[in-house]
Design a protein around this motif. Sequence first.
Motif, PDB file in Angstrom:
ATOM      1  N   LEU A  33     127.955   9.184  32.684  1.00 31.40           N
ATOM      2  CA  LEU A  33     126.999   8.132  33.036  1.00 31.40           C
ATOM      3  C   LEU A  33     125.597   8.485  32.561  1.00 31.40           C
ATOM      4  CD1 LEU A  33     127.974   6.831  36.589  1.00 31.40           C
ATOM      5  CD2 LEU A  33     128.418   5.803  34.375  1.00 31.40           C
ATOM      6  N   ALA A  37     123.563   6.130  30.009  1.00 38.29           N
ATOM      7  CA  ALA A  37     122.282   5.597  30.465  1.00 38.29           C
ATOM      8  C   ALA A  37     121.150   6.000  29.531  1.00 38.29           C
ATOM      9  CB  ALA A  37     122.000   6.083  31.888  1.00 38.29           C
ATOM     10  N   ILE A  47     123.472   1.351  36.106  1.00 34.27           N
ATOM     11  CA  ILE A  47     124.849   1.209  35.644  1.00 34.27           C
ATOM     12  C   ILE A  47     125.801   1.166  36.833  1.00 34.27           C
ATOM     13  CG2 ILE A  47     126.705   2.283  34.306  1.00 34.27           C
ATOM     14  CD1 ILE A  47     124.648   3.408  32.423  1.00 34.27           C
ATOM     15  N   TRP A  50     125.384  -2.276  38.563  1.00 30.99           N
ATOM     16  CA  TRP A  50     125.931  -3.392  37.793  1.00 30.99           C
ATOM     17  C   TRP A  50     127.456  -3.377  37.759  1.00 30.99           C
ATOM     18  CZ3 TRP A  50     122.157  -2.050  33.258  1.00 30.99           C
ATOM     19  CH2 TRP A  50     120.853  -2.421  33.633  1.00 30.99           C
ATOM     20  N   ASN A  51     128.045  -2.172  37.943  1.00 31.68           N
ATOM     21  CA  ASN A  51     129.496  -2.068  37.821  1.00 31.68           C
ATOM     22  C   ASN A  51     130.182  -1.729  39.143  1.00 31.68           C
ATOM     23  OD1 ASN A  51     130.176  -2.110  34.685  1.00 31.68           O
ATOM     24  ND2 ASN A  51     128.247  -1.006  34.959  1.00 31.68           N
ATOM     25  N   LEU A  64     132.168  -0.973  30.807  1.00 26.93           N
ATOM     26  CA  LEU A  64     131.006  -0.986  31.674  1.00 26.93           C
ATOM     27  C   LEU A  64     130.032  -2.072  31.240  1.00 26.93           C
ATOM     28  CD1 LEU A  64     130.223   2.841  31.907  1.00 26.93           C
ATOM     29  CD2 LEU A  64     131.450   1.444  33.576  1.00 26.93           C
ATOM     30  N   LEU A  66     126.316  -3.057  30.771  1.00 26.64           N
ATOM     31  CA  LEU A  66     125.109  -2.255  30.599  1.00 26.64           C
ATOM     32  C   LEU A  66     123.836  -3.010  30.918  1.00 26.64           C
ATOM     33  CD1 LEU A  66     125.815  -0.116  27.433  1.00 26.64           C
ATOM     34  CD2 LEU A  66     126.164   0.414  29.823  1.00 26.64           C
TER      35      LEU A  66
END
Length: 342
Positions: A33, A37, A47, A50-51, A64, A66
């Motif tokens: 991650l 990122a 991240i 959002w996921n 993922l 973004l």
Amino acid sequence: MKKKVMAGALVTSIMFSGQAYASDYVVKSGDSLWKIANNNQVSVSNIKSWNNLNSDLIFPGQKLVLKAGGSAVQTAPAPTPSQPTSITYTIKSGDSLSMIAKNHQTNIANLLKLNPSITDVNKIYVGQKINVAAPSSQTPGQPVTPTPSPSQPEQPKTNTYTIKSGDNLSSVASRHGVTLNALLSANPSIKDANRISIGQVINIPGNAASNPGADSAWDSKADAIIETGKKYLGAKYLYGASTNRTDAFDCSSFTVRVFAENGINLPRTSAQQGNVGKEIPLSEIRKGDLVFFDTEGDGVINHVSIVTDPNTLLHAATSTGVAFSSYNTYWKPRAVKAVRVL
């Protein structure tokens, strides 16, 4: 002509409105991650938000999002060259520092630098929060070796030590007056601090021998050992007592407990403890040393005591429980060995 100008203005307005729409990223082998990122100028927390991720674990092939659809992209400040970005990781059941380092493309030495409170790689617990970093300048899985600046003298040569039965890296580091982190840095071939073998030759950082305070460090450690042992004065003797008990001890469960509270792991039995550390002449014992006895006269070690001074022992004896005893009476003729673990 007027219509064309208006159309162009509309396109420009859309391109620079600060809006960003969702885009997918497919996780590749070696990704983390932090790396994703950093490469996309967003934060790890973004991240995860959002996921709907509850942890930092990702896997190859995973998709993922973004950028949050229809909202302005949040960018994370670029890390300064002198201070790598770090993230917090929570220890889970089955974790080890080696596994965590591998999963985050770093190494144990880096983890220990970021978490100075960890003094023994074997002692982490479920729910513990640690810092994890993956400096962009570091090759994944490769130890970081500091390069001396022109003003620094050349690093001293290292000494070597051969692993013996009962050794672990924490106790070896302690006995040589160096940190576990320094020991790992001097031995980049050790990928898992929990996996060392009897007969293995390791490097001891040269400053262990050249540091004038290293040899005297035993004094405060020995005092701490003795003070810990004194807490249990009066506890009864119980053969085979669990090392988790503090109300009753046998001779070796007592030494296991006292040394463990000072960050040194000893094997369970007195015979096994006799193979730990450096053997010294009985005439040279000092506080903090362990002395071993054969009280049956059959050539087998069956008792261990902690030296508080050359004439006094602190131990769990069958007749007294945890108590001080004079070395120069019953015990000295039955002493067969002494070792130094500090």
